[in-house]
Design a protein around this motif. Structure first.
Motif, PDB file in Angstrom:
ATOM      1  N   GLU A   1      10.509 -11.511   2.875  1.00 53.83           N
ATOM      2  CA  GLU A   1      10.700 -12.061   4.222  1.00 53.83           C
ATOM      3  C   GLU A   1       9.357 -12.325   4.906  1.00 53.83           C
ATOM      4  O   GLU A   1       9.214 -13.296   5.656  1.00 53.83           O
ATOM      5  CB  GLU A   1      11.535 -11.093   5.056  1.00 53.83           C
ATOM      6  N   ARG A   2       8.367 -11.470   4.618  1.00 50.97           N
ATOM      7  CA  ARG A   2       7.041 -11.645   5.234  1.00 50.97           C
ATOM      8  C   ARG A   2       6.244 -12.740   4.533  1.00 50.97           C
ATOM      9  O   ARG A   2       5.593 -13.567   5.180  1.00 50.97           O
ATOM     10  CB  ARG A   2       6.262 -10.323   5.188  1.00 50.97           C
ATOM     11  N   ASN A   3       6.265 -12.706   3.206  1.00 49.61           N
ATOM     12  CA  ASN A   3       5.485 -13.679   2.438  1.00 49.61           C
ATOM     13  C   ASN A   3       6.114 -13.808   1.051  1.00 49.61           C
ATOM     14  O   ASN A   3       5.762 -13.079   0.127  1.00 49.61           O
ATOM     15  CB  ASN A   3       4.023 -13.235   2.321  1.00 49.61           C
ATOM     16  N   ALA A   4       7.049 -14.745   0.911  1.00 44.38           N
ATOM     17  CA  ALA A   4       7.796 -14.890  -0.341  1.00 44.38           C
ATOM     18  C   ALA A   4       6.884 -15.229  -1.513  1.00 44.38           C
ATOM     19  O   ALA A   4       7.060 -14.718  -2.625  1.00 44.38           O
ATOM     20  CB  ALA A   4       8.879 -15.960  -0.183  1.00 44.38           C
ATOM     21  N   PHE A   5       5.905 -16.089  -1.276  1.00 44.83           N
ATOM     22  CA  PHE A   5       5.000 -16.496  -2.355  1.00 44.83           C
ATOM     23  C   PHE A   5       4.250 -15.290  -2.918  1.00 44.83           C
ATOM     24  O   PHE A   5       4.198 -15.083  -4.132  1.00 44.83           O
ATOM     25  CB  PHE A   5       4.008 -17.537  -1.837  1.00 44.83           C
ATOM     26  N   MET A   6       3.670 -14.462  -2.051  1.00 47.37           N
ATOM     27  CA  MET A   6       2.916 -13.296  -2.500  1.00 47.37           C
ATOM     28  C   MET A   6       3.826 -12.256  -3.142  1.00 47.37           C
ATOM     29  O   MET A   6       3.416 -11.559  -4.076  1.00 47.37           O
ATOM     30  CB  MET A   6       2.147 -12.681  -1.335  1.00 47.37           C
ATOM     31  N   ALA A   7       5.060 -12.160  -2.663  1.00 51.20           N
ATOM     32  CA  ALA A   7       6.005 -11.202  -3.241  1.00 51.20           C
ATOM     33  C   ALA A   7       6.305 -11.563  -4.686  1.00 51.20           C
ATOM     34  O   ALA A   7       6.281 -10.704  -5.578  1.00 51.20           O
ATOM     35  CB  ALA A   7       7.288 -11.170  -2.419  1.00 51.20           C
ATOM     36  N   VAL A   8       6.590 -12.839  -4.949  1.00 51.53           N
ATOM     37  CA  VAL A   8       6.892 -13.270  -6.310  1.00 51.53           C
ATOM     38  C   VAL A   8       5.645 -13.173  -7.182  1.00 51.53           C
ATOM     39  O   VAL A   8       5.708 -12.723  -8.334  1.00 51.53           O
ATOM     40  CB  VAL A   8       7.446 -14.707  -6.311  1.00 51.53           C
ATOM     41  N   LEU A   9       4.495 -13.565  -6.640  1.00 52.70           N
ATOM     42  CA  LEU A   9       3.243 -13.480  -7.395  1.00 52.70           C
ATOM     43  C   LEU A   9       2.961 -12.040  -7.814  1.00 52.70           C
ATOM     44  O   LEU A   9       2.633 -11.765  -8.980  1.00 52.70           O
ATOM     45  CB  LEU A   9       2.093 -14.025  -6.551  1.00 52.70           C
ATOM     46  N   ALA A  10       3.106 -11.101  -6.883  1.00 53.36           N
ATOM     47  CA  ALA A  10       2.861  -9.687  -7.200  1.00 53.36           C
ATOM     48  C   ALA A  10       3.850  -9.178  -8.238  1.00 53.36           C
ATOM     49  O   ALA A  10       3.477  -8.440  -9.162  1.00 53.36           O
ATOM     50  CB  ALA A  10       2.949  -8.848  -5.926  1.00 53.36           C
ATOM     51  N   ALA A  11       5.119  -9.584  -8.109  1.00 52.50           N
ATOM     52  CA  ALA A  11       6.136  -9.135  -9.053  1.00 52.50           C
ATOM     53  C   ALA A  11       5.863  -9.667 -10.454  1.00 52.50           C
ATOM     54  O   ALA A  11       6.105  -8.977 -11.450  1.00 52.50           O
ATOM     55  CB  ALA A  11       7.518  -9.580  -8.579  1.00 52.50           C
ATOM     56  N   ARG A  12       5.353 -10.884 -10.554  1.00 49.75           N
ATOM     57  CA  ARG A  12       5.041 -11.441 -11.873  1.00 49.75           C
ATOM     58  C   ARG A  12       3.810 -10.784 -12.483  1.00 49.75           C
ATOM     59  O   ARG A  12       3.702 -10.655 -13.707  1.00 49.75           O
ATOM     60  CB  ARG A  12       4.801 -12.945 -11.769  1.00 49.75           C
TER      61      ARG A  12
END
Length: 211
Positions: free
Chosen positions: A119-130
């Motif tokens: 919710e805060r930063n979807a791009f960074m969330a997915v990047l970190a998860a990958r």
């Protein structure tokens, strides 16, 4: 309990594959020395197809790509194939299986912080998860699909996040039959990289997601 069984099943599967590689070393080397141009088309297609099947250990496919085409070309094929597979699953959940995706992610009680991160930063969330490969890829795909994240942003974050692990798999596949010490060194460096990424994630979680 089920999650632990799945984890150990994956470890055993990788172990059996490693044993098979050592047992069939000679025919594998002969195949790797054959003309790569005869295989590249169907191998890329097969890799992209296998990337859409969550139960397939894609690390094995990625290692084969590195062994056959080298660490650079193999790594690029791995990133493209795995990103394509993730995007296919993202679109499948968003446009056809949205409710099933919601039920799937509801099974994970620890997902609240990740969803707040999205919710805060979807791009960074997915990047970190990958970047952290032990985060279940199907979970990231489903959570992203039911969010408001755009498909283009999801694909870019996925591709960038997969670069380290996919090139590591390609390098391991390329060097496995030639230099075990090189494989051990690159694995150690990658583990240190993962530790740094995870430490950064824990810091971000304490600072921004604890409330």
């Amino acid at each position: 309990m089920l999650r632990m069984v799945k984890r150990w099943t994956g470890i055993v599967m990788y172990g059996l594959i490693a044993i098979a590689v050592l047992v069939y070393r000679d025919p594998i080397l002969r195949w790797l020395e054959s003309d790569a141009s005869d295989h590249i088309g169907w191998m890329i297609g097969a890799a992209a197809l296998l990337a859409t099947v969550p139960v397939v250990p894609f690390g094995v496919v990625a290692g084969i790509m590195g062994a056959k085409f080298g660490p650079v070309a193999g790594g690029l094929i791995n990133v493209a194939s795995s990103t394509f597979g993730a995007l296919v699953l993202f679109c499948a959940v968003r446009f056809a299986f949205r409710e099933q995706g919601r039920r799937y992610i509801a099974r994970f009680r620890q997902l609240d912080r990740f969803m707040r991160f999205m919710e805060r930063n979807a791009f960074m969330a997915v990047l970190a998860a990958r970047l952290i490969p032990f985060v279940p890829a199907p979970l990231v795909n489903a959570a992203s699909a039911i969010s408001a994240m755009k498909a283009g942003s999801f694909a870019l974050a996925t591709a960038l996040g997969k670069i380290p692990v996919m090139f590591v798999f390609a390098f391991i596949g390329h060097r496995l039959l030639e230099s075990v010490s090189a494989v051990l060194w690159i694995t150690l460096l990658y583990l240190l990289f993962l530790a740094a990424v995870y430490a950064g994630y824990l810091w971000y979680r304490r600072k921004y997601l604890s409330s």
